[in-house]
Design an enzyme around this catalytic site. Structure first.
Site, PDB file in Angstrom:
ATOM      1  N   GLU A   1       0.827  -1.228   0.000  1.00 25.37           N
ATOM      2  CA  GLU A   1       0.000   0.000   0.000  1.00 25.37           C
ATOM      3  C   GLU A   1       0.852   1.264   0.000  1.00 25.37           C
ATOM      4  O   GLU A   1       0.666   2.148   0.843  1.00 25.37           O
ATOM      5  CB  GLU A   1      -0.978  -0.014   1.189  1.00 25.37           C
TER       6      GLU A   1
ATOM      7  N   GLU B   1      -5.435  -8.409  -0.726  1.00 27.74           N
ATOM      8  CA  GLU B   1      -6.183  -8.166   0.516  1.00 27.74           C
ATOM      9  C   GLU B   1      -7.634  -7.943   0.141  1.00 27.74           C
ATOM     10  O   GLU B   1      -7.942  -6.992  -0.595  1.00 27.74           O
ATOM     11  CB  GLU B   1      -5.655  -6.943   1.269  1.00 27.74           C
TER      12      GLU B   1
HETATM   13  O1  AHR Z   1      -5.188  -6.239   6.748  1.00 29.96           O
HETATM   14  C1  AHR Z   1      -5.115  -5.131   7.592  1.00 29.96           C
HETATM   15  C2  AHR Z   1      -4.395  -3.950   6.964  1.00 29.96           C
HETATM   16  O2  AHR Z   1      -5.175  -3.441   5.925  1.00 29.96           O
HETATM   17  C3  AHR Z   1      -3.068  -4.237   6.307  1.00 29.96           C
HETATM   18  O3  AHR Z   1      -2.013  -4.204   7.223  1.00 29.96           O
HETATM   19  C4  AHR Z   1      -2.941  -3.136   5.318  1.00 29.96           C
HETATM   20  O4  AHR Z   1      -2.178  -3.506   4.194  1.00 29.96           O
HETATM   21  C5  AHR Z   1      -4.366  -2.773   4.970  1.00 29.96           C
HETATM   22  O5  AHR Z   1      -4.580  -1.416   5.042  1.00 29.96           O
END
Ligand code: AHR
Length: 504
Positions: free
Chosen positions: A176, A295
């Site tokens: 990110e 994610e």
């Molecule tokens: O999964 C939780 C968090 O969400 C992770 O650390 C991050 O990459 C995202 O913002």
């Protein structure tokens, strides 16, 4: 609401989308909350194995059939020094972990996690820190993990007790990096240059690895999808995938809108494909960059509770969402959406795996249990293999404020011709009634119904708890059958359905 209350489906081999990469059923373990400590690892737990890994958790992970787990972060990655987590335990430092405001004791690091993944029948999707660090640390870590022997870092790994290289094949270039919350976040230009040079060096060490460039943290980032085009402009020759992240939730308690969130994910995927393909065209490139949706999940229940956690504890209960039945339905629609893009989404990680926004919950010192969202993932991961197939659907729709017309059924099919397996996944979004469906599956004349799994519950807010771990659980009493050469069933209102057919 429009149309008659029934659904007509056509399943046809010609609607094939593409092969399903098994890594679409990946997951994620971050050094965050009780994911590692109290989750996968708890050395004094009654089920702990010789390395302190919880066997009860390993069994659930194996049941989920997770082929790959992303590690070690997440936001944690961007402040992590990998050297802290290797070598003799007594020499490992305690560190202020700035992303989540905890103390990281470094009891588990790269080698232990590689061992845990083996025991879970998973591969590791590894990551290099491009927040506080850069080319040099990435080079050394890759040499440590993948080079056989005879160099400074490969010999260090051997000295640490790991003679064989880990041979991690898939690596994330940061996490990110577009986000202001990320340690060392960057502009697209800054990140693109750094990622490009890091990737070049990494592929010099091990040309067999695949690399994931950090894409936008969601469509809500104003820089999406320009970020993707700028980053790929730099790194196109060396990137195999671009990452995508999304979390959905129902903070406003509006079920119709919540159940339509998968349409937003669909838009996000289509938009990102356009950006990626634009760069390929601009460069007259032959290589197709695919998507790593590394994610995705529901995340909103725990937000308020987390603000009350004192900083600088070891493994506090952060991001512990207790999922209800409606969350499981949404997860079903999201999995179906990923499968509908199986030709381009080659990697995806349910974030995360244990305790932290996870399908598996544990009590420290106590049992482990399945959250509601465990089930759609379980079914897709076990039965959604082979190739994905679009399903032509005619059925009623409803109006969503955010997404327009929403089909009452969200569905996709998967087929594994070698095994003679055909599976239809479907969510009925109707809050009012069951939906009779009839499917023409003309090219599968010899197929018989094996089972019709249904996840349904009268209480959409029902959750599984340590005391009542089976409140929300699937049954196999669905009504699917073959009548006059057609597959028929009633999909109960608000339900997740898995109709399994076999040629044998
Ligand atoms: O999964 C939780 C968090 O969400 C992770 O650390 C991050 O990459 C995202 O913002």
């Amino acid at each position: 609401m429009s149309n008659e209350m029934k659904a007509s489906l056509i399943l046809d081999k010609d609607f094939r989308i593409g092969d399903i990469d098994p890594r679409i059923y990946g997951s994620f373990i971050e050094h965050l909350g009780r994911a590692v400590y109290g989750g996968i690892y708890e050395k004094d737990h009654p089920t702990a194995d010789d390395m302190g890994f919880r066997r009860d958790v390993l069994d659930l992970v194996k049941e989920l059939n997770v082929p790959m787990v992303r590690y070690p972060g997440g936001n944690f990655l961007s402040g992590y020094d990998w050297e802290d987590g290797v070598g003799p335990l007594e020499d490992r430092p305690r560190r202020l972990e700035l992303a989540w405001k905890t103390i990281e004791p470094n009891w588990i690091g790269t080698n232990e996690f590689a061992e845990w993944a083996k025991r879970a029948n998973s591969e590791v999707m590894m990551a290099v820190n491009l927040g506080t660090r850069g080319i040099e640390a990435a080079r050394n870590l890759l040499e440590y993990c993948n080079h056989p022997s005879g160099s400074k870092y490969s010999d260090l790994r051997i000295k640490h007790g790991y003679k064989e290289p880990h041979n991690f094949k898939l690596w994330c270039l940061g996490n990110e990096m577009d986000g202001h919350w990320q340690i060392g976040h960057k502009t697209a230009e800054e990140y693109g240059r750094l990622a490009c040079e890091t990737a070049r060096v990494m592929k010099m060490i091990d040309p067999t690895i695949e690399l994931v460039a950090s894409g936008s943290s969601g469509t809500w980032m104003k820089t999406w999808p320009e970020w993707e085009t700028i980053v790929l402009d730099h790194i196109y020759p060396n990137a195999d995938y671009i990452s995508m992240h999304t979390y959905v939730g129902n903070p406003g308690n509006n079920l119709s809108e919540y159940l339509a969130e998968s349409l937003g994910i669909d838009e996000y995927i289509r938009g990102t494909i356009s950006a990626v393909d634009y760069v390929q065209a601009k460069k007259r490139g032959k290589k197709q960059v695919n998507l790593s949706f590394d994610e995705w999940n529901v995340w909103f229940h725990s937000n308020e509770a987390d603000t009350k956690i004192e900083p600088w504890g070891i493994a506090p209960p952060q991001l512990e969402d207790h999922y209800n039945f409606e969350d499981a339905l949404v997860i079903g629609t999201l999995i179906i959406t990923l499968l509908k893009h199986a030709d381009r989404v080659k990697v995806a990680c349910l974030a995360q795996l244990v305790n932290v926004i996870a399908p598996i919950m544990t009590k420290t010192g106590g049992p482990a249990w399945k959250q509601t969202i465990f089930y759609p993932f379980l079914h897709a991961s076990n039965f959604g293999r082979g190739a994905a197939m679009n399903v032509q659907v005619k059925c009623p729709t409803y109006k969503s404020e955010k997404f327009g017309d929403v089909s009452l059924i969200e569905t996709v099919a998967t087929m594994d011709e070698e095994k003679g397996a055909l599976t239809l996944f479907a969510v009925n979004r109707s809050q009012d009634s069951g939906l009779p469906m009839e499917a023409d599956f003309r090219q599968f004349p010899d197929y018989k119904v094996v089972e019709h799994i249904v996840l349904e519950n009268a209480d959409i807010k029902a959750i599984n708890t340590i005391e009542n771990p089976n409140t929300v659980a699937p049954h196999t009493n669905g009504s699917a059958k073959i009548t006059d050469g057609k597959l028929t069933a009633v999909l109960p209102k608000l339900s997740w359905n898995v109709i399994r057919l076999s040629a044998r």
